[in-house]
Design an enzyme around this catalytic site. Structure first.
Site, mmCIF file in Angstrom:
data_model
loop_
_atom_site.group_PDB
_atom_site.id
_atom_site.type_symbol
_atom_site.label_atom_id
_atom_site.label_comp_id
_atom_site.label_asym_id
_atom_site.label_seq_id
_atom_site.Cartn_x
_atom_site.Cartn_y
_atom_site.Cartn_z
ATOM 1 N N GLY A 232 79.014 44.779 74.889
ATOM 2 C CA GLY A 232 79.941 43.652 74.906
ATOM 3 C C GLY A 232 80.736 43.573 76.200
ATOM 4 O O GLY A 232 80.930 42.483 76.754
ATOM 5 N N SER A 233 81.184 44.700 76.704
ATOM 6 C CA SER A 233 81.998 44.697 77.925
ATOM 7 C C SER A 233 81.213 44.122 79.092
ATOM 8 O O SER A 233 81.738 43.309 79.865
ATOM 9 C CB SER A 233 82.452 46.120 78.278
ATOM 10 N N THR B 110 64.849 48.828 84.250
ATOM 11 C CA THR B 110 63.911 48.906 83.134
ATOM 12 C C THR B 110 64.649 48.760 81.809
ATOM 13 O O THR B 110 65.686 49.388 81.599
ATOM 14 C CB THR B 110 63.134 50.237 83.195
ATOM 15 N N HIS C 237 76.615 47.916 68.843
ATOM 16 C CA HIS C 237 77.182 48.991 68.010
ATOM 17 C C HIS C 237 78.253 48.516 67.036
ATOM 18 O O HIS C 237 78.724 49.290 66.200
ATOM 19 C CB HIS C 237 77.684 50.160 68.873
ATOM 20 N N CYS D 45 99.177 56.644 71.504
ATOM 21 C CA CYS D 45 98.244 57.679 71.951
ATOM 22 C C CYS D 45 96.778 57.324 71.733
ATOM 23 O O CYS D 45 95.925 57.650 72.546
ATOM 24 C CB CYS D 45 98.541 58.988 71.252
ATOM 25 N N ASN E 4 89.696 41.672 67.427
ATOM 26 C CA ASN E 4 89.242 42.989 66.969
ATOM 27 C C ASN E 4 90.330 43.803 66.284
ATOM 28 O O ASN E 4 90.022 44.720 65.533
ATOM 29 C CB ASN E 4 88.641 43.770 68.138
HETATM 30 C C1 LIG Z 1 84.016 46.401 70.976
HETATM 31 C C2 LIG Z 1 84.387 45.128 71.633
HETATM 32 C C3 LIG Z 1 84.002 44.849 72.953
HETATM 33 C C4 LIG Z 1 83.263 45.845 73.792
HETATM 34 O O1 LIG Z 1 81.938 46.025 73.409
HETATM 35 P P1 LIG Z 1 81.151 47.323 73.954
HETATM 36 O O2 LIG Z 1 79.757 47.122 73.493
HETATM 37 O O3 LIG Z 1 81.813 48.517 73.348
HETATM 38 O O4 LIG Z 1 81.276 47.291 75.446
HETATM 39 C C5 LIG Z 1 84.355 43.632 73.493
HETATM 40 N N1 LIG Z 1 85.053 42.730 72.780
HETATM 41 C C6 LIG Z 1 85.444 42.952 71.519
HETATM 42 C C7 LIG Z 1 86.193 41.904 70.784
HETATM 43 C C8 LIG Z 1 85.133 44.162 70.909
HETATM 44 O O5 LIG Z 1 85.543 44.390 69.654
#
Ligand SMILES: *Cc1c(COP(=O)(O)O)cnc(C)c1O
Length: 408
Positions: A80-81, A247, A211, A334, A161
């Protein structure tokens, strides 16, 4: 082990917004691509072509899950990032060529979006961070009012999130289309929980992550509508239509295809079951004195519970829950690696003191009624115990004239 007393320790995983367990289906689909069909999708012999076919099939599965018009509108990423970075920096590059250097987002996005926007500000872009209301919502009118002649991108998350609020994405898509501005949404928390159709919703770009939907970590995708001239992310080979070299991660791509297909199947039935568990958790936890629900009660992800518990620190709550075998999250200091409480909880107007004591339980279709009952059995006792030792709780009771039930 006859004759031995042995206590099986209960384990309840209630942190599905942080990550999920890889499903049996996704794992089973991926396994052959490690040791049997391990060819490079770019190779021309059968072993390679089999891998290429598997990648194409998974791309089609992702496209179908999103209602995309074409399979080649889906680009696999590391998660996602990466998809967020690519979409936002790409749109900024497209905009800059036309002299458009204004971006609209919200204050409570994921850091993958916020920190990318902050980087672009340093590069001379102007970013409008729309405030959210006390429920964590914004309106399409807010977006429309912020659009300018030089706006090149609107990037707004589909669902938050931390507090689970669902934003009015179709309405925002309509506004962006009417003003001819690119619209990206971080849908990492929405995919598999809300029916998404990128065409109907006028979404130009969409990020998702494996994930969070029972596929492995390190795989995700960016949907990018045909006609958006997405700049390259990684230079090198011809993978991902020449735009992201390297790849392909074939096993994870195959797993993502399976996981997203499963995730978007019977969303309503799954949500009915999950939201029932969620509502029981919310209703019962709110019976603990001095607690509040964060986020909107209605426009909320089926599996999200986010509650502030005054007078205690989120991390002591998490550690104590862990001792009881419950995995959860909090928006406090933390756990997020910084001293400030969550930017999301501050954005909905919580004072630092209240934001610090927040608890997020995120449940999935893998949770059971027994899980819920166990959390409800354990949590109120833990809160009472922690409050009894908390100088902050004592002070709250004293200064606000609240009856201290921990002394009863
Ligand atoms: C977890 C999350 C991400 C990041 O996804 P990754 O696959 O961990 O890089 C981005 N945006 C939201 C809203 C998320 O919950």
């Amino acid at each position: 082990m006859k004759g031995m007393i042995y206590l099986e320790k209960r384990f309840v995983y209630a942190d599905n917004s942080a990550t999920t367990r890889v499903s049996e289906n996704a794992l089973k689909a991926a396994l052959p691509y490690f040791t049997q069909n391990y060819g490079n999708p770019s190779s021309i012999y059968s072993l390679g072509m089999d891998a290429a076919k598997a990648v194409l099939a998974a791309r089609q599965q992702v496209a179908n899950a999103l209602g995309a018009a074409k399979v080649n509108e889906v680009y696999f990423t590391s998660g996602g990032s990466e998809a967020d970075n690519w979409a936002i920096r790409g749109a900024a590059e497209i905009g800059a060529k036309k002299g458009k250097k204004h971006i609209i987002t919200t204050v409570f996005e994921h850091h993958a979006v916020l920190h990318t926007c902050e980087y672009l500000e340093k590069q001379g872009f102007e970013v409008t961070y729309l405030p959210v209301d006390d429920k964590g919502l914004i309106t399409a009118e807010q977006v429309e009012n912020a659009i300018r002649e030089d706006t090149c991108l609107v990037t707004i998350m589909f669902a938050n999130n931390e507090i689970g609020t669902i934003l009015p994405i179709p309405e925002i898509g309509k506004v962006c289309k009417a003003h001819n501005v690119l619209f990206h949404t971080d849908a990492v928390q929405a995919v598999g929980h809300i029916d998404i159709n990128v065409k109907d919703m006028n979404i130009d770009m969409l990020s998702l992550s494996g994930h969070k939907i029972h596929a492995p970590k390190g795989i995700g995708a960016l949907y990018c509508r045909t006609g958006v001239n997405l700049p390259n992310l990684i230079y090198g080979g011809a993978q991902e239509r020449n735009k992201r070299a390297g790849t392909e991660n074939v096993p994870s791509i195959v797993a993502l295809g399976t996981a997203i297909t499963d995730a978007v199947t019977d969303i309503e039935e799954k949500n009915a079951k999950i939201s029932q568990m969620r509502d029981k958790l919310i209703e019962r936890i709110l019976k603990i004195p001095q607690t509040r629900l964060n986020g909107d009660a209605e426009r909320r992800l089926a599996g999200n519970v986010n509650i502030s518990v005054r007078g205690i620190e989120g991390e002591s709550l998490l550690l104590t829950l862990d001792l009881k075998g419950i995995a959860a999250s909090s928006g406090s200091a933390c756990t997020s690696g910084s001293l400030d409480p969550s930017h999301v909880l501050l954005a909905i107007g919580l004072p630092h003191e209240v934001a610090h004591g927040s608890l997020r339980l995120s449940i999935s279709e893998e949770n059971t009624d027994e899980d819920v009952d166990y959390i409800l059995e354990v949590l109120p006792e833990i809160v009472k115990k922690l409050r009894k030792m908390s100088p902050l709780w004592e002070r709250i009771c004293r200064t606000e004239g609240i009856h201290d039930y921990t002394l009863d």
